[in-house]
Every structure is written in structure tokens, then in C-alpha cells.
Design a protein around this motif. Structure first.
Motif, short mmCIF file in Angstrom:
data_model
loop_
_atom_site.label_atom_id
_atom_site.label_comp_id
_atom_site.label_asym_id
_atom_site.label_seq_id
_atom_site.Cartn_x
_atom_site.Cartn_y
_atom_site.Cartn_z
N ARG A 154 -8.72 0.99 -2.61
CA ARG A 154 -9.32 1.61 -1.43
C ARG A 154 -9.89 0.54 -0.50
O ARG A 154 -9.98 0.75 0.69
CB ARG A 154 -10.41 2.59 -1.85
N GLY A 155 -10.26 -0.59 -1.06
CA GLY A 155 -10.75 -1.70 -0.26
C GLY A 155 -9.69 -2.79 -0.24
O GLY A 155 -8.52 -2.52 -0.06
N LYS A 156 -10.11 -3.99 -0.46
CA LYS A 156 -9.19 -5.12 -0.49
C LYS A 156 -8.52 -5.23 -1.84
O LYS A 156 -9.13 -5.01 -2.87
CB LYS A 156 -9.93 -6.42 -0.18
N SER A 157 -7.27 -5.61 -1.82
CA SER A 157 -6.48 -5.74 -3.05
C SER A 157 -6.60 -7.12 -3.67
O SER A 157 -6.29 -7.30 -4.83
CB SER A 157 -5.02 -5.47 -2.73
N GLY A 158 -7.01 -8.11 -2.88
CA GLY A 158 -7.04 -9.48 -3.36
C GLY A 158 -5.74 -10.22 -3.08
O GLY A 158 -5.62 -11.41 -3.34
N ALA A 159 -4.75 -9.52 -2.52
CA ALA A 159 -3.47 -10.14 -2.19
C ALA A 159 -3.61 -10.97 -0.92
O ALA A 159 -4.54 -10.78 -0.13
CB ALA A 159 -2.41 -9.07 -2.00
N ASP A 160 -2.66 -11.87 -0.70
CA ASP A 160 -2.66 -12.69 0.51
C ASP A 160 -2.39 -11.83 1.75
O ASP A 160 -2.92 -12.10 2.82
CB ASP A 160 -1.60 -13.79 0.40
N TRP A 161 -1.54 -10.81 1.61
CA TRP A 161 -1.23 -9.88 2.68
C TRP A 161 -1.21 -8.47 2.12
O TRP A 161 -1.03 -8.27 0.93
CB TRP A 161 0.16 -10.16 3.28
N GLU A 162 -1.38 -7.50 3.00
CA GLU A 162 -1.24 -6.09 2.63
C GLU A 162 -0.37 -5.43 3.68
O GLU A 162 -0.53 -5.69 4.87
CB GLU A 162 -2.61 -5.40 2.59
N ILE A 163 0.57 -4.61 3.22
CA ILE A 163 1.44 -3.91 4.16
C ILE A 163 1.45 -2.42 3.84
O ILE A 163 1.19 -2.01 2.72
CB ILE A 163 2.88 -4.47 4.13
N ARG A 164 1.75 -1.63 4.85
CA ARG A 164 1.84 -0.17 4.69
C ARG A 164 3.28 0.31 4.78
O ARG A 164 3.57 1.47 4.49
CB ARG A 164 1.00 0.52 5.76
N ASP A 165 4.19 -0.58 5.17
CA ASP A 165 5.60 -0.24 5.30
C ASP A 165 6.41 -1.49 4.94
O ASP A 165 6.06 -2.60 5.35
CB ASP A 165 5.89 0.18 6.74
N ARG B 146 0.82 -1.21 0.00
CA ARG B 146 0.00 0.00 0.00
C ARG B 146 0.85 1.26 0.00
O ARG B 146 0.45 2.28 -0.54
CB ARG B 146 -0.93 0.02 1.21
N TYR B 147 2.04 1.20 0.58
CA TYR B 147 2.90 2.39 0.64
C TYR B 147 3.35 2.86 -0.73
O TYR B 147 3.73 4.00 -0.90
CB TYR B 147 4.13 2.12 1.52
N GLY B 148 3.32 2.00 -1.73
CA GLY B 148 3.74 2.38 -3.07
C GLY B 148 2.61 2.81 -3.97
O GLY B 148 2.83 3.27 -5.09
N ASP B 149 1.38 2.66 -3.50
CA ASP B 149 0.21 2.99 -4.32
C ASP B 149 -0.07 4.48 -4.24
O ASP B 149 -0.89 4.93 -3.47
CB ASP B 149 -1.00 2.17 -3.84
N ILE B 150 0.64 5.23 -5.04
CA ILE B 150 0.53 6.69 -5.02
C ILE B 150 -0.88 7.15 -5.37
O ILE B 150 -1.40 8.11 -4.82
CB ILE B 150 1.56 7.32 -5.97
N GLU B 151 -1.52 6.44 -6.30
CA GLU B 151 -2.86 6.82 -6.75
C GLU B 151 -3.96 6.25 -5.86
O GLU B 151 -5.12 6.51 -6.06
CB GLU B 151 -3.05 6.37 -8.19
N LYS B 152 -3.60 5.46 -4.86
CA LYS B 152 -4.55 4.83 -3.93
C LYS B 152 -5.63 4.07 -4.69
O LYS B 152 -6.83 4.23 -4.46
CB LYS B 152 -5.17 5.86 -3.00
#
Length: 66
Positions: free
Chosen positions: A46-57, A37-43
Motif C-alpha cells: 500500500r506504501g512503498k515496495s522498496g523497489a527501484d521503480w514501481e509501475i502500474r502498467d 503494482r498491476y499484478g498485486d491482486i491482494e494490494k
């Protein structure tokens, strides 16, 4: 590419901020995925990405239970 380094898809992890291009492709190949999520400049996700995990850092990768 994985075969060159002798890794099976289920042993790999794709970390990326592009859902349509990289996360979905990796999942379709049987690779575990982590949405950065930290690299998603355009956001885009906004909900779930469908990935196994999501990180902010990027440091959160070390805490994943893969």
C-alpha cells in the motif's frame, strides 16, 4: 542463472509483484528491481515496495531510465 546468459547482476532488471519473495531477493543480489503494482491482486504494498521503480502498467517499463 545470470552467468549462463553472461549478464552481471547490475545489468539485470527483476520485474515482479511479489515483494518478499522476488523484489527483496533480487535487491540482495544487486539486481535492479521494478515492482509491478498491476499484478498485486491482494494490494500488499500500500506504501512503498522498496523497489527501484514501481509501475502500474507493463508498458511503463519502456520509459524507465535504467
Amino acid at each position: 542463472m545470470l552467468s549462463k546468459i553472461k549478464i552481471k547482476p547490475e545489468e539485470a532488471l527483476m520485474v515482479d509483484d511479489r515483494i518478499d519473495r522476488d523484489i527483496k531477493m533480487a535487491k540482495s543480489l544487486g539486481i535492479k528491481t521494478c515492482y509491478a503494482r498491476y499484478g498485486d491482486i491482494e494490494k500488499v504494498a500500500r506504501g512503498k515496495s522498496g523497489a527501484d521503480w514501481e509501475i502500474r502498467d507493463v508498458r511503463e517499463i519502456m520509459g524507465l531510465k535504467i
